[in-house]
Design an enzyme around this catalytic site. Structure first.
Site, PDB file in Angstrom:
ATOM      1  N   HIS A  49      16.247   4.806  49.350  1.00 28.60           N
ATOM      2  CA  HIS A  49      16.537   5.754  50.434  1.00 28.60           C
ATOM      3  C   HIS A  49      17.593   5.119  51.335  1.00 28.60           C
ATOM      4  O   HIS A  49      17.348   4.834  52.509  1.00 28.60           O
ATOM      5  CB  HIS A  49      15.256   6.082  51.203  1.00 28.60           C
ATOM      6  CG  HIS A  49      15.357   7.332  52.036  1.00 28.60           C
ATOM      7  ND1 HIS A  49      14.439   8.364  51.938  1.00 28.60           N
ATOM      8  CD2 HIS A  49      16.242   7.719  52.970  1.00 28.60           C
ATOM      9  CE1 HIS A  49      14.768   9.331  52.792  1.00 28.60           C
ATOM     10  NE2 HIS A  49      15.863   8.951  53.432  1.00 28.60           N
ATOM     11  N   ASN A  63      15.192  18.364  48.976  1.00 29.75           N
ATOM     12  CA  ASN A  63      15.190  18.258  50.434  1.00 29.75           C
ATOM     13  C   ASN A  63      15.986  19.431  50.998  1.00 29.75           C
ATOM     14  O   ASN A  63      17.152  19.612  50.644  1.00 29.75           O
ATOM     15  CB  ASN A  63      15.823  16.943  50.899  1.00 29.75           C
ATOM     16  CG  ASN A  63      14.989  15.728  50.533  1.00 29.75           C
ATOM     17  OD1 ASN A  63      13.887  15.849  50.024  1.00 29.75           O
ATOM     18  ND2 ASN A  63      15.514  14.553  50.801  1.00 29.75           N
ATOM     19  N   ARG A  90       4.799  10.487  50.839  1.00 24.06           N
ATOM     20  CA  ARG A  90       6.045  10.047  50.218  1.00 24.06           C
ATOM     21  C   ARG A  90       6.703   9.023  51.134  1.00 24.06           C
ATOM     22  O   ARG A  90       6.981   9.308  52.296  1.00 24.06           O
ATOM     23  CB  ARG A  90       6.985  11.244  50.000  1.00 24.06           C
ATOM     24  CG  ARG A  90       8.314  10.799  49.415  1.00 24.06           C
ATOM     25  CD  ARG A  90       9.373  11.891  49.411  1.00 24.06           C
ATOM     26  NE  ARG A  90      10.655  11.275  49.088  1.00 24.06           N
ATOM     27  CZ  ARG A  90      11.816  11.595  49.633  1.00 24.06           C
ATOM     28  NH1 ARG A  90      11.892  12.551  50.541  1.00 24.06           N
ATOM     29  NH2 ARG A  90      12.920  10.963  49.285  1.00 24.06           N
ATOM     30  N   TYR A  96      16.633  21.849  54.678  1.00 23.32           N
ATOM     31  CA  TYR A  96      16.395  22.022  56.107  1.00 23.32           C
ATOM     32  C   TYR A  96      16.943  23.326  56.652  1.00 23.32           C
ATOM     33  O   TYR A  96      16.359  23.924  57.544  1.00 23.32           O
ATOM     34  CB  TYR A  96      17.041  20.863  56.884  1.00 23.32           C
ATOM     35  CG  TYR A  96      16.347  19.539  56.690  1.00 23.32           C
ATOM     36  CD1 TYR A  96      15.356  19.105  57.568  1.00 23.32           C
ATOM     37  CD2 TYR A  96      16.677  18.713  55.622  1.00 23.32           C
ATOM     38  CE1 TYR A  96      14.726  17.885  57.390  1.00 23.32           C
ATOM     39  CE2 TYR A  96      16.039  17.487  55.435  1.00 23.32           C
ATOM     40  CZ  TYR A  96      15.065  17.084  56.324  1.00 23.32           C
ATOM     41  OH  TYR A  96      14.434  15.883  56.133  1.00 23.32           O
ATOM     42  N   GLU A 124      11.379  17.082  51.354  1.00 20.09           N
ATOM     43  CA  GLU A 124      11.611  16.994  52.801  1.00 20.09           C
ATOM     44  C   GLU A 124      11.874  18.392  53.333  1.00 20.09           C
ATOM     45  O   GLU A 124      12.620  19.161  52.727  1.00 20.09           O
ATOM     46  CB  GLU A 124      12.822  16.115  53.156  1.00 20.09           C
ATOM     47  CG  GLU A 124      12.622  14.634  52.968  1.00 20.09           C
ATOM     48  CD  GLU A 124      13.852  13.822  53.378  1.00 20.09           C
ATOM     49  OE1 GLU A 124      14.652  14.319  54.216  1.00 20.09           O
ATOM     50  OE2 GLU A 124      14.024  12.709  52.859  1.00 20.09           O
ATOM     51  N   GLU A 181      18.655  11.793  47.900  1.00 21.78           N
ATOM     52  CA  GLU A 181      19.901  12.412  48.358  1.00 21.78           C
ATOM     53  C   GLU A 181      21.145  11.570  48.026  1.00 21.78           C
ATOM     54  O   GLU A 181      21.854  11.105  48.927  1.00 21.78           O
ATOM     55  CB  GLU A 181      19.845  12.686  49.862  1.00 21.78           C
ATOM     56  CG  GLU A 181      18.764  13.667  50.262  1.00 21.78           C
ATOM     57  CD  GLU A 181      18.784  13.990  51.754  1.00 21.78           C
ATOM     58  OE1 GLU A 181      19.616  13.420  52.486  1.00 21.78           O
ATOM     59  OE2 GLU A 181      17.963  14.808  52.194  1.00 21.78           O
TER      60      GLU A 181
END
Length: 490
Positions: free
Chosen positions: A139, A316, A94, A318, A389, A185
């Protein structure tokens, strides 16, 4: 009791020997990057400036005073990097396109043939190695000219220019690229770019409406690009178009009803902000109630444009936070204050929610990923999901190279989070793939080169040479399905 439950889950995920066979045979494993963070070549090949060029060259905006002019020079080293992806066994990559490399002024009239050729070379090199390209159109690196001309994402003018850019990409690359992401995002563009001001274009608390306006136009731009693909390219090219949203899991801080409501409110302000218009035709009710006229309205025609305008959802993720109801946020931005909650990274006794990575916001909490995947599936019709991500960072350091390459915590991070994804698949969530962030250490936005997210170490002082870390070799063993060595240290 709550802590005991989560700690058991955390320990299980960290200790489980996760294997490739724990996932469906057609499950996609890849790595991810973004253009401004890795490409460099800022004025090579006819590329025009982006808002990140201007922002990173503004004194005081980047913690170490650096910029992405060279980054890690993927512009000249892309063949070497693609060779690395192949050697490590990943089946997908990606990456994002630089809008201003294709249209230097962003306007969609004078296409830059050198930019088209550059991305054609990357796509062809990937396919030659059997690696499937997943392309992100945006992005965060908006052409600077569009920002200066009419305020970028704050103007509805942006929608038609994004549509023209998207169509150019579909027309030039869509014969070989079948998986498209419109925006990465959009929440970060809206909040960090137009509220806190820590990201380009650096608009800091200038207006309580501006972040929501920037988001509104991003959502419409996404839907416009989706319609262009559906009406002109889908039948011929047979590809799919999705949107990437980001979410830290919001776990109620207690069993109190107010904390549970605050956690849901937090999720609506992260995920619902973008996915509700697509699935239900409007923003979440809680956002309308709280924000009132600060939140733009969609026309009936726009609601029809938005409905079901995704083939897949990119997520995404984290980290995780506990959420406690509160009158106002401690974080001081319009966006966080509107949510009336505190984000906590500690248990009641003061222990951290998980081991902390280099970034102050990133704690290792693998159990949160399973929860957010299930939440998205339940709220949004179990649409196919890709984890686009997931990763963690180390501090930049003068430590010897062999120490920097021995990234034990990152190995544990990936093991735990992949185990969490495998559990979500067993729960019935339609997860189709997982992309580790990131292939390479790179320019980490406002943090410059002080943080390293890569599974491949980049030596900034010695020719930007690449050195795979232990986490890269862990993925190599994992993807090969080696039961003797998988998940174990050499």
């Amino acid at each position: 009791m709550m802590k005991d439950k989560f700690m058991k889950e955390h320990e299980y995920l960290q200790q489980k020997e996760i294997c490739r066979s724990d996932f469906p045979s057609d499950f996609v494993f890849g790595v991810a990057t973004s253009a401004y963070q890795i490409e460099g070549g800022c004025s090579d090949g006819g590329r025009g400036p982006s808002i990140w060029d201007a922002f990173s060259h503004t004194k005081g905006k980047i913690i170490d005073g650096s910029n992405g002019d060279v980054a890690v020079d993927h512009y000249h080293k892309y063949q070497e990097d693609i060779e690395l992806i192949a050697k490590l066994g990943f089946g997908a990559y990606r990456f994002s396109l630089s809008w201003s490399r294709i249209f230097p002024d962003g306007l969609g009239t004078n296409v830059n043939d050198e930019g088209i050729a550059f991305y054609n070379n990357i796509i062809n090199a990937l396919l030659e190695k059997g690696i499937k390209p997943y392309i992100t159109l945006y992005h965060w690196d908006l052409p600077l000219h569009l920002q200066e001309l009419f305020g970028g994402w704050t103007s509805k003018e942006i929608v038609k220019y994004f549509g023209a850019y998207a169509e150019t990409c579909f027309a030039n690359f869509g014969d070989r690229v079948k998986d498209w992401i419109t925006l990465n995002e959009p929440l970060q563009t809206a909040i960090n770019g137009h509220d806190s001001g820590i990201f380009a274009p650096g608009k800091s608390k200038q207006s309580e409406t501006e972040p929501y306006l920037a988001s509104h136009h991003q959502i419409l731009a996404h839907a416009t690009a989706f319609l262009i693909y559906q009406s002109k390219y889908k039948e011929i090219q047979g590809g799919r178009v999705g949107l990437v949203v980001d979410c830290e899991w919001a776990e109620p801080n207690s069993d109190e009803i107010e904390d549970k409501k605050a956690a849901i409110r937090r999720l609506e302000f992260q995920l619902g902000w973008y996915l509700h218009p697509i699935y239900y035709g409007d923003y979440p009710e809680v956002m309308r109630d709280i924000l009132g006229d600060r939140l733009p309205k969609f026309s009936e025609e726009e609601k029809q444009l938005l409905r079901n305008s995704v083939d897949f959802i990119g997520l995404n993720h984290y980290t995780t936070r506990f959420i406690k109801n509160a009158n106002a946020s401690l974080e001081g931005s319009f966006y966080y204050n509107a949510q009336s909650m505190h984000r906590l990274a500690e248990w009641e006794g003061g222990e951290p929610i998980g081991e902390r990575a280099a970034s102050e916001w990133l704690y290792v909490c693998p159990w949160g990923l399973r929860k957010v995947l299930n939440y998205v599936a339940q709220q949004y019709k179990n649409t196919p999901i890709y984890v686009t991500e997931n990763g963690m960072d180390d501090e930049e350091s003068d430590a010897p190279l062999h120490e920097m390459l021995d990234d034990k915590l990152r190995v544990q991070y990936f093991k735990g989070y992949l185990a969490s994804v495998a559990q979500a698949v067993k729960d019935g969530v339609d997860v189709r793939g997982y992309f580790a962030w990131s292939l390479l250490d790179n320019f980490e936005w406002a943090q410059g080169y002080t943080k390293r997210f890569g599974i491949v170490y980049v030596d900034y002082k010695n020719g930007l040479t690449r050195h795979p870390k232990s986490s890269a070799y862990w993925f190599l063993r994992f993807l090969k399905g080696d039961p003797e060595k998988n998940g174990k240290e050499d």
